[in-house]
Design an enzyme around this catalytic site. Structure first.
Site, short mmCIF file in Angstrom:
data_model
loop_
_atom_site.label_atom_id
_atom_site.label_comp_id
_atom_site.label_asym_id
_atom_site.label_seq_id
_atom_site.Cartn_x
_atom_site.Cartn_y
_atom_site.Cartn_z
N HIS A 44 26.88 -7.63 40.10
CA HIS A 44 27.66 -8.98 40.19
C HIS A 44 28.89 -8.76 39.82
O HIS A 44 29.31 -8.05 38.92
CB HIS A 44 26.98 -10.33 39.62
CG HIS A 44 26.95 -10.31 38.06
ND1 HIS A 44 25.79 -10.70 37.46
CD2 HIS A 44 27.83 -9.88 37.32
CE1 HIS A 44 26.01 -10.50 36.21
NE2 HIS A 44 27.33 -10.11 35.98
N GLU A 65 25.73 -13.86 41.70
CA GLU A 65 24.63 -12.92 41.64
C GLU A 65 24.27 -12.65 43.11
O GLU A 65 24.87 -12.97 44.18
CB GLU A 65 23.62 -13.88 41.16
CG GLU A 65 23.84 -14.51 39.58
CD GLU A 65 23.58 -13.17 38.53
OE1 GLU A 65 24.00 -12.16 38.88
OE2 GLU A 65 23.37 -13.70 37.57
N ASP A 69 34.86 -17.50 34.91
CA ASP A 69 33.64 -18.28 35.02
C ASP A 69 33.40 -18.85 33.44
O ASP A 69 34.15 -18.61 32.41
CB ASP A 69 32.49 -17.34 35.13
CG ASP A 69 32.39 -15.99 34.67
OD1 ASP A 69 33.31 -15.84 33.49
OD2 ASP A 69 31.89 -15.05 35.10
N ASP A 93 23.58 -5.46 37.86
CA ASP A 93 23.07 -5.80 39.24
C ASP A 93 24.32 -5.83 40.31
O ASP A 93 23.81 -6.28 41.37
CB ASP A 93 22.20 -7.16 39.25
CG ASP A 93 23.06 -8.52 38.85
OD1 ASP A 93 24.32 -8.12 38.65
OD2 ASP A 93 22.46 -9.58 38.61
P1 PGA Z 1 29.59 -6.66 30.23
O1 PGA Z 1 29.41 -7.61 31.43
O2 PGA Z 1 31.18 -6.11 30.35
O3 PGA Z 1 29.38 -7.38 29.10
O4 PGA Z 1 29.07 -5.50 30.31
C1 PGA Z 1 29.81 -7.45 32.63
C2 PGA Z 1 29.27 -8.70 33.74
O5 PGA Z 1 28.02 -9.07 33.38
O6 PGA Z 1 30.10 -9.28 34.57
#
Ligand code: PGA
Length: 266
Positions: free
Chosen positions: A138, A143, A67, A136
């Site tokens: 995702h 999302e 992404d 959450d």
């Molecule tokens: P993080 O993010 O590795 O910084 O915890 C993970 C994500 O949001 O996919």
């Protein structure tokens, strides 16, 4: 889903790197799906070490990132292209032309997303997709509520994700609200998924992903439908799993089997 619980984030990084390195050695032309965020940083550090000290060769590897934020130029320090360059690509011998990150400044996002999907197919598909997980639940920027069949597209970020990511920006108002992201359907087509999670703030998302129902409200739970997912998590991220002991027993059997030491009952 195979669940490997490691004692620390450093051990998670080391274990994850063994899977990536084994693939790169076995298939030097492999296609890696890569992720950004704080979780895969340790993995990248370990792969850089393996490149420097053991000659792990990325020269024929192709990569596709999950992404990118909409509106950020590749040179913006918070863009995911910048993240990948600085935390991984410029420290290994990957050919920059074979690294792909969605373009957050595409003029026509629909056409760009289609082209990104086509490129993945043209390269033969993703052999191993590295994934972090949001609090959450995702994966990539899919999302809650994202279609489990979704493909690469534009996605509006939830306020929870914007808040989680605000720590990387000087001014929270600067955090983009939109991203281009591979879809859940795109991710499910990878031959293998390597899901990484560390910290207590990920425990609930990991429980829902591994043990909850498959639901678009926790897009990582769609990984239950994939035949080859390895979740490598630290003790904190594993702390809400009901069947944690069983996952450890499975790993022990696996190791015994590999070492030829599996004992059969009478
Ligand atoms: P993080 O993010 O590795 O910084 O915890 C993970 C994500 O949001 O996919």
């Amino acid at each position: 889903m195979r669940v490997i619980v490691e004692s620390s984030p450093e051990q998670v990084a080391r274990m994850a790197a063994t899977f990536v390195a084994a693939l790169v050695r076995k298939k030097p032309t492999c296609v890696l799906g890569l992720a950004t965020g704080s979780t895969p940083l340790g993995l990248y550090r370990e792969l850089i070490r393996l490149h420097r000290e053991e000659g792990l060769d990325f020269s024929r590897v192709t990569s596709f990132n999950l992404d990118e934020y909409v509106g950020l130029a590749p040179s913006h320090p918070q863009s995911y292209r910048y993240f990948m360059q600085h935390n991984f690509f410029q420290h290994i011998n990957i050919d920059q032309r074979n690294t792909h990150v969605p373009d957050g400044r595409a003029l026509d996002f629909e056409a760009h997303a289609e082209q990104y999907e086509r490129r993945i197919k043209d390269e033969g598909g993703i052999d191993l997709q590295v994934l972090g997980i949001g609090s959450d639940g995702h994966i990539a920027f899919n999302e809650p509520g994202s279609s489990l069949g979704s493909r690469t597209r534009l996605k509006t970020l939830t306020s929870e994700t914007v808040r989680d990511n605000a720590r990387f920006f000087n001014d929270p108002a600067e955090v983009p609200r939109l991203a281009v992201t591979m879809g859940v359907g795109t991710i499910l087509e990878s031959r293998r998924c390597l899901l990484l999670a560390c910290g207590r703030h990920k425990a609930e998302a990991i429980r829902a992903t591994v043990e909850g129902p498959v639901t678009a409200q926790v897009t990582a739970s769609a990984l239950q439908l994939h035949r080859d997912v390895i979740a490598v998590v630290d003790e904190d991220a594993a702390s809400s799993l009901y069947r944690r002991e069983y996952y450890c027993e499975v790993e022990q059997s696996q190791q015994a089997l590999q070492a030829g030491k599996l004992k059969f009952g009478a």
